[in-house]
Write a protein that holds these residues in place. Structure first.
Motif, PDB file in Angstrom:
ATOM      1  N   GLY A  77      81.419  78.638  21.820  1.00 44.33           N
ATOM      2  CA  GLY A  77      81.475  77.781  20.646  1.00 44.33           C
ATOM      3  C   GLY A  77      81.887  76.349  20.892  1.00 44.33           C
ATOM      4  N   LYS A  78      82.182  75.991  22.141  1.00 43.46           N
ATOM      5  CA  LYS A  78      82.679  74.642  22.411  1.00 43.46           C
ATOM      6  C   LYS A  78      81.568  73.615  22.621  1.00 43.46           C
ATOM      7  CE  LYS A  78      87.083  75.538  22.243  1.00 43.46           C
ATOM      8  NZ  LYS A  78      87.905  75.030  21.132  1.00 43.46           N
ATOM      9  N   LEU A  79      80.378  74.065  23.027  1.00 41.95           N
ATOM     10  CA  LEU A  79      79.255  73.137  23.206  1.00 41.95           C
ATOM     11  C   LEU A  79      78.156  73.514  22.222  1.00 41.95           C
ATOM     12  CD1 LEU A  79      78.164  70.729  24.775  1.00 41.95           C
ATOM     13  CD2 LEU A  79      77.168  72.318  26.429  1.00 41.95           C
ATOM     14  N   LYS A  80      78.021  72.719  21.176  1.00 37.98           N
ATOM     15  CA  LYS A  80      77.024  72.967  20.143  1.00 37.98           C
ATOM     16  C   LYS A  80      75.759  72.196  20.469  1.00 37.98           C
ATOM     17  CE  LYS A  80      76.091  72.461  15.197  1.00 37.98           C
ATOM     18  NZ  LYS A  80      76.587  71.906  13.905  1.00 37.98           N
ATOM     19  N   VAL A  81      74.641  72.894  20.593  1.00 40.92           N
ATOM     20  CA  VAL A  81      73.379  72.281  20.978  1.00 40.92           C
ATOM     21  C   VAL A  81      72.383  72.349  19.825  1.00 40.92           C
ATOM     22  CG1 VAL A  81      71.434  72.347  22.586  1.00 40.92           C
ATOM     23  CG2 VAL A  81      73.749  72.894  23.402  1.00 40.92           C
ATOM     24  N   ASN A  82      71.861  71.188  19.442  1.00 39.54           N
ATOM     25  CA  ASN A  82      70.788  71.105  18.446  1.00 39.54           C
ATOM     26  C   ASN A  82      69.526  70.649  19.161  1.00 39.54           C
ATOM     27  OD1 ASN A  82      72.742  71.517  16.312  1.00 39.54           O
ATOM     28  ND2 ASN A  82      73.325  69.377  16.573  1.00 39.54           N
ATOM     29  N   LYS A  83      68.410  71.336  18.928  1.00 40.49           N
ATOM     30  CA  LYS A  83      67.155  70.995  19.594  1.00 40.49           C
ATOM     31  C   LYS A  83      66.122  70.520  18.578  1.00 40.49           C
ATOM     32  CE  LYS A  83      67.829  74.352  23.340  1.00 40.49           C
ATOM     33  NZ  LYS A  83      67.212  75.461  24.120  1.00 40.49           N
ATOM     34  N   TYR A  84      65.449  69.417  18.916  1.00 43.88           N
ATOM     35  CA  TYR A  84      64.447  68.846  18.019  1.00 43.88           C
ATOM     36  C   TYR A  84      63.179  68.533  18.804  1.00 43.88           C
ATOM     37  CZ  TYR A  84      68.676  68.104  15.266  1.00 43.88           C
ATOM     38  OH  TYR A  84      69.867  68.286  14.603  1.00 43.88           O
ATOM     39  N   ASP A 143      70.962  74.323  28.298  1.00 42.64           N
ATOM     40  CA  ASP A 143      71.153  75.744  28.010  1.00 42.64           C
ATOM     41  C   ASP A 143      72.179  76.358  28.960  1.00 42.64           C
ATOM     42  OD1 ASP A 143      69.350  75.657  25.942  1.00 42.64           O
ATOM     43  OD2 ASP A 143      67.686  76.525  27.081  1.00 42.64           O
ATOM     44  N   LEU A 144      72.115  75.960  30.222  1.00 46.54           N
ATOM     45  CA  LEU A 144      73.057  76.483  31.206  1.00 46.54           C
ATOM     46  C   LEU A 144      74.486  76.064  30.868  1.00 46.54           C
ATOM     47  CD1 LEU A 144      73.626  77.922  33.915  1.00 46.54           C
ATOM     48  CD2 LEU A 144      73.271  75.708  35.043  1.00 46.54           C
ATOM     49  N   LEU A 145      74.670  74.806  30.507  1.00 49.58           N
ATOM     50  CA  LEU A 145      76.005  74.321  30.175  1.00 49.58           C
ATOM     51  C   LEU A 145      76.546  75.036  28.935  1.00 49.58           C
ATOM     52  CD1 LEU A 145      75.754  70.472  30.814  1.00 49.58           C
ATOM     53  CD2 LEU A 145      76.410  72.298  32.379  1.00 49.58           C
ATOM     54  N   ALA A 146      75.682  75.258  27.953  1.00 44.94           N
ATOM     55  CA  ALA A 146      76.106  75.975  26.748  1.00 44.94           C
ATOM     56  C   ALA A 146      76.522  77.404  27.087  1.00 44.94           C
ATOM     57  CB  ALA A 146      74.986  75.977  25.720  1.00 44.94           C
ATOM     58  N   GLN A 147      75.826  77.985  28.061  1.00 44.19           N
ATOM     59  CA  GLN A 147      76.133  79.352  28.491  1.00 44.19           C
ATOM     60  C   GLN A 147      77.459  79.411  29.244  1.00 44.19           C
ATOM     61  OE1 GLN A 147      73.084  81.047  31.057  1.00 44.19           O
ATOM     62  NE2 GLN A 147      74.613  82.304  32.100  1.00 44.19           N
ATOM     63  N   LEU A 148      77.746  78.387  30.045  1.00 41.50           N
ATOM     64  CA  LEU A 148      78.935  78.404  30.896  1.00 41.50           C
ATOM     65  C   LEU A 148      80.173  77.835  30.207  1.00 41.50           C
ATOM     66  CD1 LEU A 148      77.350  77.253  34.295  1.00 41.50           C
ATOM     67  CD2 LEU A 148      77.917  79.589  33.560  1.00 41.50           C
TER      68      LEU A 148
END
Length: 243
Positions: free
Chosen positions: A70-77, A61-66
């Motif tokens: 739109g460059k880091l797309k995170v899918n959670k399962y 989550d931190l990396l997606a925030q920083l």
């Protein structure tokens, strides 16, 4: 070089100061193309004594925030409701937390925290830019394997959070996976969270690098310590059945 495995560390949450956040943000600012990350967890985090899923999710989550927007797309399962996705990616519920890049050519079984954060962030950046840092000769041979290799080979790197050398071995394997377009699959195994894998291969020091052809029941320990680039390539080709 390799270091002893040592004991597990209790890390219920990650703590990142503002200065470190700025450093990470600067690293991620180099991103060019979108990188997709798949995060796998479960309600009880695989029944572990320490819930490693929490700091792993916090890190992602931190990396997606920083990262640039739109460059880091995170899918959670979560295994509790996404069992079909677990099956699709070949993730066993006891292996959570797991982090998979793209369609699975880079796979983390266990939390990429501690020293391993460096290689994880650098992997994100290099996958985004396509600049792997490998020698041109290595890149050319891996590109040929992408087209002609008769089978896939897993490069399994066993690591611990406190190992200062492990990130170098992991980053090398991750870039082999990228340049070979998945004919090499990089599997990063955190030893404390997956002791059965470490025990199976008699791991006493890390990084330990194991190569396993896709049609082999088990792999072979090939390196203890960071493998030289040319030697890793030679061993990969050997496990593919190539000279």
């Amino acid at each position: 070089m390799a270091v002893p495995i040592g004991g597990p560390e209790e890390v219920p949450h990650i703590e990142v100061d503002e200065e470190t956040k700025e450093i990470i943000k600067e690293m991620l600012s180099q991103m060019e193309n979108v990188v997709e990350v798949n995060f796998f967890t479960s309600a009880n985090c695989g029944g572990r004594e320490t819930n490693w899923c929490v700091p792993t999710e916090e890190l992602i989550d931190l990396l997606a925030q920083l990262a640039p927007p739109g460059k880091l797309k995170v899918n959670k399962y979560s295994y509790d409701k996404d069992q079909e996705v677990f099956k699709k990616f070949g993730i066993e519920p006891q292996r959570v937390p797991a982090v998979i890049f793209g369609d699975g050519f880079v796979r983390y079984l266990g939390s990429p925290i501690g020293e391993e954060v460096r290689a994880f962030i650098e992997t994100v950046v290099r996958l985004s830019t396509g600049k792997t840092g490998l020698r041109q000769k290595t890149r050319s041979e891996l590109a040929a394997l992408a087209q002609n290799a008769p089978k896939r080979v897993n490069v399994i790197t066993v690591v611990t959070p406190s190992c200062p050398y492990c990130p170098y071995a992991v980053l090398l394997a991750n870039m082999f996976a990228y340049e070979s377009k998945g004919k090499v699959v990089s599997v990063v195994v955190e030893a404390h969270e997956n002791p059965d894998i470490a025990d199976m291969y008699g791991v006493t020091g890390v990084p330990t690098v194991i190569l396993q052809a896709e049609d082999a029941a088990v792999g072979d320990v090939e390196f203890v310590g960071v493998p030289p680039e040319h030697e890793l390539l030679a061993r990969v080709k050997n496990h593919m059945g190539l000279s």
